[in-house]
Design a protein around this motif. Structure first.
Motif, mmCIF file in Angstrom:
data_model
loop_
_atom_site.group_PDB
_atom_site.id
_atom_site.type_symbol
_atom_site.label_atom_id
_atom_site.label_comp_id
_atom_site.label_asym_id
_atom_site.label_seq_id
_atom_site.Cartn_x
_atom_site.Cartn_y
_atom_site.Cartn_z
ATOM 1 N N TYR A 38 0.841 -1.198 0.000
ATOM 2 C CA TYR A 38 0.000 0.000 0.000
ATOM 3 C C TYR A 38 0.873 1.244 0.000
ATOM 4 O O TYR A 38 1.954 1.248 0.591
ATOM 5 N N LYS A 39 0.382 2.277 -0.663
ATOM 6 C CA LYS A 39 1.056 3.578 -0.566
ATOM 7 C C LYS A 39 -0.009 4.649 -0.393
ATOM 8 O O LYS A 39 -1.087 4.586 -0.987
ATOM 9 N N LYS A 40 0.318 5.596 0.489
ATOM 10 C CA LYS A 40 -0.628 6.662 0.784
ATOM 11 C C LYS A 40 0.132 7.961 1.007
ATOM 12 O O LYS A 40 1.080 8.002 1.792
ATOM 13 N N VAL A 41 -0.290 9.006 0.308
ATOM 14 C CA VAL A 41 0.279 10.329 0.534
ATOM 15 C C VAL A 41 -0.427 10.906 1.752
ATOM 16 O O VAL A 41 -1.651 10.992 1.780
ATOM 17 N N ASN A 43 -0.965 14.050 4.502
ATOM 18 C CA ASN A 43 -0.932 15.514 4.602
ATOM 19 C C ASN A 43 -0.639 16.181 3.255
ATOM 20 O O ASN A 43 0.238 17.045 3.168
ATOM 21 N N PRO A 44 -1.348 15.825 2.186
ATOM 22 C CA PRO A 44 -1.043 16.408 0.870
ATOM 23 C C PRO A 44 -1.323 17.908 0.800
ATOM 24 O O PRO A 44 -0.764 18.593 -0.059
ATOM 25 N N GLU A 45 -2.150 18.417 1.711
ATOM 26 C CA GLU A 45 -2.485 19.839 1.684
ATOM 27 C C GLU A 45 -1.351 20.710 2.241
ATOM 28 O O GLU A 45 -1.349 21.915 2.042
ATOM 29 N N SER A 46 -0.399 20.125 2.920
ATOM 30 C CA SER A 46 0.702 20.873 3.529
ATOM 31 C C SER A 46 2.022 20.405 2.940
ATOM 32 O O SER A 46 2.496 19.317 3.254
ATOM 33 N N SER A 51 4.074 13.532 3.338
ATOM 34 C CA SER A 51 4.960 12.369 3.337
ATOM 35 C C SER A 51 4.262 11.242 2.588
ATOM 36 O O SER A 51 3.075 11.310 2.299
ATOM 37 N N LEU A 52 5.032 10.241 2.266
ATOM 38 C CA LEU A 52 4.505 9.062 1.591
ATOM 39 C C LEU A 52 4.692 7.883 2.517
ATOM 40 O O LEU A 52 5.794 7.671 3.027
ATOM 41 N N ARG A 53 3.622 7.142 2.766
ATOM 42 C CA ARG A 53 3.710 5.966 3.623
ATOM 43 C C ARG A 53 3.558 4.728 2.751
ATOM 44 O O ARG A 53 2.596 4.584 2.022
ATOM 45 N N ILE A 54 4.548 3.844 2.845
ATOM 46 C CA ILE A 54 4.524 2.549 2.177
ATOM 47 C C ILE A 54 4.245 1.524 3.267
ATOM 48 O O ILE A 54 4.915 1.520 4.297
ATOM 49 N N HIS A 69 5.347 -0.089 8.185
ATOM 50 C CA HIS A 69 5.211 1.174 7.480
ATOM 51 C C HIS A 69 6.598 1.760 7.267
ATOM 52 O O HIS A 69 7.448 1.694 8.148
ATOM 53 N N VAL A 70 6.812 2.359 6.109
ATOM 54 C CA VAL A 70 7.998 3.162 5.841
ATOM 55 C C VAL A 70 7.472 4.540 5.460
ATOM 56 O O VAL A 70 6.692 4.671 4.518
ATOM 57 N N ASP A 71 7.862 5.564 6.218
ATOM 58 C CA ASP A 71 7.429 6.926 5.941
ATOM 59 C C ASP A 71 8.597 7.720 5.377
ATOM 60 O O ASP A 71 9.671 7.752 5.977
ATOM 61 N N LEU A 72 8.375 8.345 4.234
ATOM 62 C CA LEU A 72 9.373 9.208 3.612
ATOM 63 C C LEU A 72 8.761 10.589 3.448
ATOM 64 O O LEU A 72 7.699 10.733 2.849
ATOM 65 N N SER A 73 9.433 11.600 3.986
ATOM 66 C CA SER A 73 8.925 12.961 3.848
ATOM 67 C C SER A 73 9.160 13.440 2.420
ATOM 68 O O SER A 73 9.953 12.860 1.661
ATOM 69 N N ARG A 74 8.488 14.507 2.086
ATOM 70 C CA ARG A 74 8.649 15.110 0.754
ATOM 71 C C ARG A 74 10.113 15.483 0.525
ATOM 72 O O ARG A 74 10.675 15.268 -0.542
ATOM 73 N N LYS A 75 10.742 16.012 1.560
ATOM 74 C CA LYS A 75 12.150 16.410 1.465
ATOM 75 C C LYS A 75 13.053 15.193 1.261
ATOM 76 O O LYS A 75 13.993 15.230 0.469
ATOM 77 N N GLU A 76 12.764 14.096 1.969
ATOM 78 C CA GLU A 76 13.565 12.880 1.819
ATOM 79 C C GLU A 76 13.403 12.277 0.423
ATOM 80 O O GLU A 76 14.376 11.803 -0.178
ATOM 81 N N ILE A 77 12.188 12.317 -0.099
ATOM 82 C CA ILE A 77 11.942 11.802 -1.452
ATOM 83 C C ILE A 77 12.733 12.623 -2.465
ATOM 84 O O ILE A 77 13.385 12.070 -3.358
ATOM 85 N N ALA A 78 12.693 13.949 -2.320
ATOM 86 C CA ALA A 78 13.447 14.820 -3.230
ATOM 87 C C ALA A 78 14.946 14.549 -3.105
ATOM 88 O O ALA A 78 15.654 14.457 -4.113
#
Length: 132
Positions: A38-41, A43-46, A51-54, A69-78
């Motif tokens: 599963y993957k879920k974005v 807090n997409p509004e902020s 972050s993305l949760r796998i 769960h593996v959580d990657l923040s937007r900054k970590e993904i970038a």
């Protein structure tokens, strides 16, 4: 995506926790099922808190099967993207993201300044009400 663990003191070799393609990942709807990814974005509004949760089921030797769960923040993904890709388009994209982050910081500083000014004004009002 492959996630493994390895013992620190007693190294018994590598243990695979997860090995699944993100192409197979689906959005969670209700309960989770073992064997699915599963993957879920979140807090997409902020932009700052996005972050993305796998998530997937995994069997570990801790006495059972677990939902991992593996959580990657937007900054970590970038950061991962920029560390694994290069070229002029990537540099341009990185500059856009850095500009966007600078705009977000400026906006937050402006909001903080406005809150501070309102607080100062309230204190002045309170002092004027108390003083004869």
């Amino acid at each position: 995506m492959r996630i493994t663990v390895r013992g620190w003191g007693r190294d018994l070799g590598e243990t695979e926790i997860m090995n699944a393609s993100l192409d197979e990942a689906v959005a969670p709807e209700g309960s989770y099922s073992r064997g699915k990814v599963y993957k879920k974005v979140q807090n997409p509004e902020s932009r700052r808190r996005t972050s993305l949760r796998i998530s997937t089921g995994t069997e570990v030797r801790l006495g059972g099967t677990y939902l991992m769960h593996v959580d990657l923040s937007r900054k970590e993904i970038a950061q991962l993207f920029f560390e694994t890709h290069n070229g002029s388009m990537v540099r341009m994209f990185k500059a856009f993201i850095e500009e966007e982050d600078a705009e977000d910081r400026a906006e937050m500083l402006q909001k903080l300044a406005q809150m501070d000014e309102r607080r100062r004004q309230r204190m002045i009002d309170v002092k004027s009400e108390v003083a004869p």
